[in-house]
Structures are given as structure tokens and as C-alpha cells.
Write an enzyme that holds these catalytic residues in place. Structure first.
Site, short mmCIF file in Angstrom:
data_model
loop_
_atom_site.label_atom_id
_atom_site.label_comp_id
_atom_site.label_asym_id
_atom_site.label_seq_id
_atom_site.Cartn_x
_atom_site.Cartn_y
_atom_site.Cartn_z
N HIS A 79 -9.69 -0.62 -7.02
CA HIS A 79 -11.00 -1.22 -7.34
C HIS A 79 -11.44 -2.18 -6.25
O HIS A 79 -12.28 -3.05 -6.49
CB HIS A 79 -10.94 -1.94 -8.69
CG HIS A 79 -10.74 -1.01 -9.85
ND1 HIS A 79 -10.20 -1.41 -11.05
CD2 HIS A 79 -11.00 0.31 -9.98
CE1 HIS A 79 -10.14 -0.37 -11.88
NE2 HIS A 79 -10.61 0.69 -11.25
N CYS A 121 -26.75 -9.25 10.71
CA CYS A 121 -28.17 -8.87 10.52
C CYS A 121 -28.89 -9.74 9.50
O CYS A 121 -30.06 -9.51 9.20
CB CYS A 121 -28.23 -7.39 10.08
SG CYS A 121 -27.75 -7.15 8.35
N THR A 169 -1.65 -2.96 -17.81
CA THR A 169 -3.02 -2.46 -17.85
C THR A 169 -3.38 -2.01 -19.27
O THR A 169 -2.59 -1.38 -19.96
CB THR A 169 -3.26 -1.32 -16.85
OG1 THR A 169 -4.62 -0.88 -16.96
CG2 THR A 169 -2.33 -0.13 -17.06
C1 BV8 Z 1 -16.58 5.45 -12.22
C2 BV8 Z 1 -13.44 -4.57 -9.95
C3 BV8 Z 1 -17.94 7.32 -11.77
C4 BV8 Z 1 -14.55 -5.54 -10.19
C5 BV8 Z 1 -13.18 -3.26 -11.98
C6 BV8 Z 1 -20.29 3.98 -19.74
C7 BV8 Z 1 -21.17 3.33 -18.89
C8 BV8 Z 1 -20.85 3.07 -17.54
C9 BV8 Z 1 -19.63 3.48 -17.04
C10 BV8 Z 1 -18.76 4.11 -17.91
C11 BV8 Z 1 -19.07 4.37 -19.24
N1 BV8 Z 1 -18.00 5.01 -19.80
C12 BV8 Z 1 -17.03 5.15 -18.88
C13 BV8 Z 1 -17.49 4.63 -17.74
C14 BV8 Z 1 -16.78 4.60 -16.50
C15 BV8 Z 1 -16.30 3.16 -16.26
C16 BV8 Z 1 -15.35 2.77 -17.36
O1 BV8 Z 1 -14.22 3.21 -17.38
N2 BV8 Z 1 -15.82 1.96 -18.32
C17 BV8 Z 1 -14.97 1.64 -19.47
C18 BV8 Z 1 -14.68 0.16 -19.53
C19 BV8 Z 1 -15.69 2.14 -20.71
N3 BV8 Z 1 -15.60 3.24 -15.01
C20 BV8 Z 1 -16.28 3.08 -13.87
O2 BV8 Z 1 -17.47 2.79 -13.83
C21 BV8 Z 1 -15.50 3.35 -12.61
N4 BV8 Z 1 -16.25 4.23 -11.78
O3 BV8 Z 1 -16.25 5.91 -13.28
O4 BV8 Z 1 -17.38 6.09 -11.33
C22 BV8 Z 1 -18.94 7.67 -10.75
C23 BV8 Z 1 -18.69 8.79 -9.96
C24 BV8 Z 1 -19.63 9.14 -9.02
C25 BV8 Z 1 -20.79 8.36 -8.84
C26 BV8 Z 1 -21.00 7.23 -9.63
C27 BV8 Z 1 -20.06 6.86 -10.58
C28 BV8 Z 1 -15.29 2.07 -11.83
C29 BV8 Z 1 -14.41 1.15 -12.64
C30 BV8 Z 1 -14.04 -0.06 -11.78
C31 BV8 Z 1 -14.60 -1.31 -12.40
N5 BV8 Z 1 -14.14 -2.46 -11.62
N6 BV8 Z 1 -12.79 -4.29 -11.23
C32 BV8 Z 1 -14.02 -6.94 -10.36
O5 BV8 Z 1 -12.80 -7.13 -10.50
O6 BV8 Z 1 -14.86 -7.85 -10.35
S1 BV8 Z 1 -12.37 -2.92 -13.42
C33 BV8 Z 1 -11.53 -4.26 -14.03
O7 BV8 Z 1 -10.86 -3.75 -15.18
C34 BV8 Z 1 -10.41 -4.83 -13.16
O8 BV8 Z 1 -10.20 -4.15 -11.94
C35 BV8 Z 1 -9.20 -4.61 -14.05
O9 BV8 Z 1 -8.05 -4.46 -13.34
C36 BV8 Z 1 -9.61 -3.36 -14.69
C37 BV8 Z 1 -8.82 -2.75 -15.77
O10 BV8 Z 1 -8.47 -3.72 -16.65
P1 BV8 Z 1 -6.91 -4.10 -16.69
O11 BV8 Z 1 -6.44 -4.27 -15.28
O12 BV8 Z 1 -6.21 -3.13 -17.54
O13 BV8 Z 1 -6.97 -5.53 -17.30
P2 BV8 Z 1 -7.28 -5.90 -18.80
O14 BV8 Z 1 -7.65 -7.34 -18.82
O15 BV8 Z 1 -8.18 -4.89 -19.41
O16 BV8 Z 1 -5.87 -5.71 -19.55
C38 BV8 Z 1 -4.76 -6.50 -19.19
C39 BV8 Z 1 -3.58 -5.83 -19.87
O17 BV8 Z 1 -2.40 -6.51 -19.47
C40 BV8 Z 1 -3.63 -5.90 -21.38
O18 BV8 Z 1 -3.22 -4.65 -21.91
C41 BV8 Z 1 -2.61 -7.00 -21.74
O19 BV8 Z 1 -1.93 -6.70 -22.96
C42 BV8 Z 1 -1.64 -6.88 -20.61
N7 BV8 Z 1 -0.97 -8.12 -20.24
C43 BV8 Z 1 -1.52 -9.35 -20.10
N8 BV8 Z 1 -0.55 -10.21 -19.66
C44 BV8 Z 1 0.58 -9.50 -19.51
C45 BV8 Z 1 0.33 -8.16 -19.89
N9 BV8 Z 1 1.28 -7.20 -19.88
C46 BV8 Z 1 2.51 -7.57 -19.48
N10 BV8 Z 1 2.83 -8.83 -19.09
C47 BV8 Z 1 1.90 -9.81 -19.09
N11 BV8 Z 1 2.25 -11.04 -18.71
ZN ZN Z 2 -25.49 -6.84 8.03
#
Ligand code: BV8
Ligand code: ZN
Length: 250
Positions: free
Chosen positions: A122, A153, A191
Site C-alpha cells: 500500500h 514545478c 491483519t
Molecule cells: C483496489 C494506505 C482496484 C493508505 C490502505 C467499495 C468501494 C471502494 C473500494 C472497494 C469497495 N469494495 C472493495 C473495495 C476495494 C477496496 C477495499 O478492499 N475496501 C474494503 C475496506 C471494503 N480496496 C481498494 O480500494 C484497493 N484497491 O481494490 O483497486 C482498482 C483496480 C484498478 C483500477 C482502480 C481500482 C486499495 C486498498 C488500499 C487502501 N490503502 N492504506 C494509508 O495508510 O493512509 S489500507 C489500510 O488498511 C492500511 O494499509 C492497513 O494496513 C490496511 C488493512 O488493514 P489492516 O492492516 O488489516 O489493519 P486493521 O486495523 O484493519 O486490522 C489490524 C488487525 O491487527 C486486527 O485484526 C487486530 O485484531 C490485529 N491486531 C492488533 N494488534 C495486534 C493484532 N494482532 C496481533 N498482535 C497485535 N498486537
Molecule cells: Zn512537480
């Protein structure tokens, strides 16, 4: 409470014996370093849901506010250090003939821990890219004013991360899919497995007979595809799971 010895010992030997190992990490791996997760408590900023900020639309509408969120995260992450979970992943990289770390995290802590065979799926919060001339560079210092402007730019700079609705960069996607298509073992750590396309990796590996090992505080949508799913902190379990020798408790 750590998982039972037997389960962890079995999983550890599966990891040790495999030739090709992929590790997929999410925000949970950085949580013990003090980086707020996306969906857990403490992940919110000014009561804004990250999902409403990490989009091209939000940035187009109000680049300054989106940049204030990224400035807040950059300031916070700058003070964070890798934890034993990051270090265990960096260590095993050199012990495997075929290894790839695919991280969804944008904080750069894996690289700081020494990981080199990694894909930042990401993008990176330390990279900035010009919306006009596409000049991209790593900037770790703070910006004099927001939103920052391109030194070449004068165009608007954006964070070098992948927002929701944006495609995964081609090279990162290709390298990850190739590894997901061939690895014997996938360790999915910290994740929530809700963000696509990385959330589908575990199912792909399980479907072709690979072994999925999950480490998470809670059950997730990939738990049923996992041969092992350990409940606990990645900072405690990964050093045991990825260890060279077993840490039999006295
Ligand atoms: C794509 C960067 C296609 C930014 C991030 C409807 C509308 C619009 C889009 C969609 C839709 N339906 C599906 C989609 C696709 C969308 C998507 O998946 N949406 C979901 C949410 C419904 N995906 C996208 O848009 C992706 N692109 O599909 O493109 C396309 C193709 C061609 C042309 C155009 C488009 C892009 C997705 C990337 C988004 N960017 N981050 C920023 O950081 O500012 S995602 C963001 O969530 C972070 O990167 C993060 O890492 C990621 C995933 O979350 P997790 O890492 O899992 O973190 P989370 O907090 O959720 O969970 C933490 C976990 O850890 C928990 O389970 C917890 O229990 C556990 N935990 C906590 N502490 C501990 C632990 N476990 C063990 N030990 C601990 N100590
Ligand atoms: Zn520039």
C-alpha cells in the site's frame, strides 16, 4: 496467554521445513510499536474514520486536512521503533531460499528492522509524489506548510500511499501474486483481512494446498482457511513461530 506448545511447535516445524515462505503483515504488527491500527481503538484522528480520509476524493476536496492527518501519523510513527515481531520477520528472510514479505503497512518499520525482500503493497507514508510532474522522493522531515508543493514545478504533492479505490502499483502486485502463486507457507500476521486484494491471498494459498498460518488477537475472515490460527500478540508469537530452534518453556 501464549498458544499451546504443541500447536506452536507443529507450526514452527512447518515454517522451518518449507523452502518458500511468504509473510503478509497488517497494522497489527506495528501496534506494539505504538502505531495506531486502522480499525482498532486509537486508530481514529479527530473522530474521523480513516476510510473517509484515505481516498482520492477526500484529497481532491480538502488536501490540507488530509495532509494534516498524514502529518499527525508521520510525527507519531517517526518516534516508533520496530518490535520483536518485525525483527523476527527480518531474521528469517535470510534463512529461506525463497522469501517475500508483503506488508500492507506504510510506516516503514519492516525496512527499519532490516527486511529487504519486501513489497510495500500500500506504498509508503515517507514517500511523496507530485500530482503534476510525478516527481517522487522519500521525505522524512516535516513540511514547512501544508499541503506541500513540488520543489521542481510547484505542483501539489500527495503521500506515496495507495488510497481506497486506487490500484495497487503494478510491480508490487505482480511480485506479490507470483509469490502467492508459489509459496508453500503463508504467515498472515496482524491483519483484519478485510482490505482487498491482499485479503484474498490466504484463500488463494489454501485453495492450492499451501499452508496458511494466522497470528491475530481476534478471528478474521481468513481464520477458517488457516491450518493454524494463533490468538495473541504478533510481537510475542512471531519470535517463537519463526525461531530457528524451539523455545520449549521450562
Ligand atoms: C483496489 C494506505 C482496484 C493508505 C490502505 C467499495 C468501494 C471502494 C473500494 C472497494 C469497495 N469494495 C472493495 C473495495 C476495494 C477496496 C477495499 O478492499 N475496501 C474494503 C475496506 C471494503 N480496496 C481498494 O480500494 C484497493 N484497491 O481494490 O483497486 C482498482 C483496480 C484498478 C483500477 C482502480 C481500482 C486499495 C486498498 C488500499 C487502501 N490503502 N492504506 C494509508 O495508510 O493512509 S489500507 C489500510 O488498511 C492500511 O494499509 C492497513 O494496513 C490496511 C488493512 O488493514 P489492516 O492492516 O488489516 O489493519 P486493521 O486495523 O484493519 O486490522 C489490524 C488487525 O491487527 C486486527 O485484526 C487486530 O485484531 C490485529 N491486531 C492488533 N494488534 C495486534 C493484532 N494482532 C496481533 N498482535 C497485535 N498486537
Ligand atoms: Zn512537480
Amino acid at each position: 496467554m501464549l498458544p499451546s506448545d504443541a500447536g506452536l511447535e507443529n507450526a514452527r516445524s512447518v515454517v522451518r521445513e518449507c523452502r518458500s515462505l511468504c509473510v503478509l503483515t497488517g497494522a497489527g504488527v506495528s501496534a506494539e510499536s505504538g502505531v495506531p491500527t486502522f480499525r482498532g481503538t486509537g486508530g481514529l484522528w479527530r473522530n474521523r474514520d480513516p476510510m473517509s480520509l484515505a481516498t482520492p476524493g477526500a484529497f481532491a476536496k480538502d488536501p490540507k486536512t488530509v495532509w494534516e492527518w498524514y502529518r499527525w501519523r508521520r510525527e507519531l510513527i517517526r518516534e516508533c521503533a520496530p518490535n520483536p515481531g518485525h525483527e523476527a520477520i527480518a531474521r528469517i528472510e535470510g534463512e529461506k531460499e525463497d522469501f517475500l514479505l508483503v506488508t500492507q503497512n506504510v510506516d516503514g518499520l519492516h525496512r527499519l528492522a532490516g527486511s529487504r525482500k519486501l513489497v510495500e503493497f500500500h506504498g509508503s507514508i515517507w514517500e511523496v509524489r507530485c500530482m503534476d510532474c510525478a516527481r517522487a522522493e522519500e521525505v522524512r522531515s516535516d513540511f514547512p506548510s501544508l499541503p506541500p508543493r513540488c520543489p521542481s514545478c510547484g505542483g501539489l504533492l500527495r503521500p506515496g500511499v495507495v488510497w481506497f479505490g486506487e490500484p495497487i502499483p503494478q510491480a508490487a502486485l505482480a511480485a506479490s501474486l507470483s509469490m502467492i502463486g508459489r509459496c508453500e507457507v503463508l504467515v498472515a500476521a496482524g491483519t483484519s483481512s478485510v482490505v482487498q486484494p491482499s485479503a484474498s491471498f490466504a484463500l488463494s494459498v489454501a485453495r492450492r494446498g499451501g499452508t496458511v498460518i494466522e497470528v491475530n488477537l481476534e478471528a478474521t475472515p481468513i481464520t477458517e482457511s488457516a491450518r493454524f490460527s494463533f490468538r495473541g500478540k504478533t510481537g510475542e508469537i512471531l519470535p517463537l513461530l519463526l525461531a530457528r530452534i524451539s523455545h520449549q518453556r521450562p
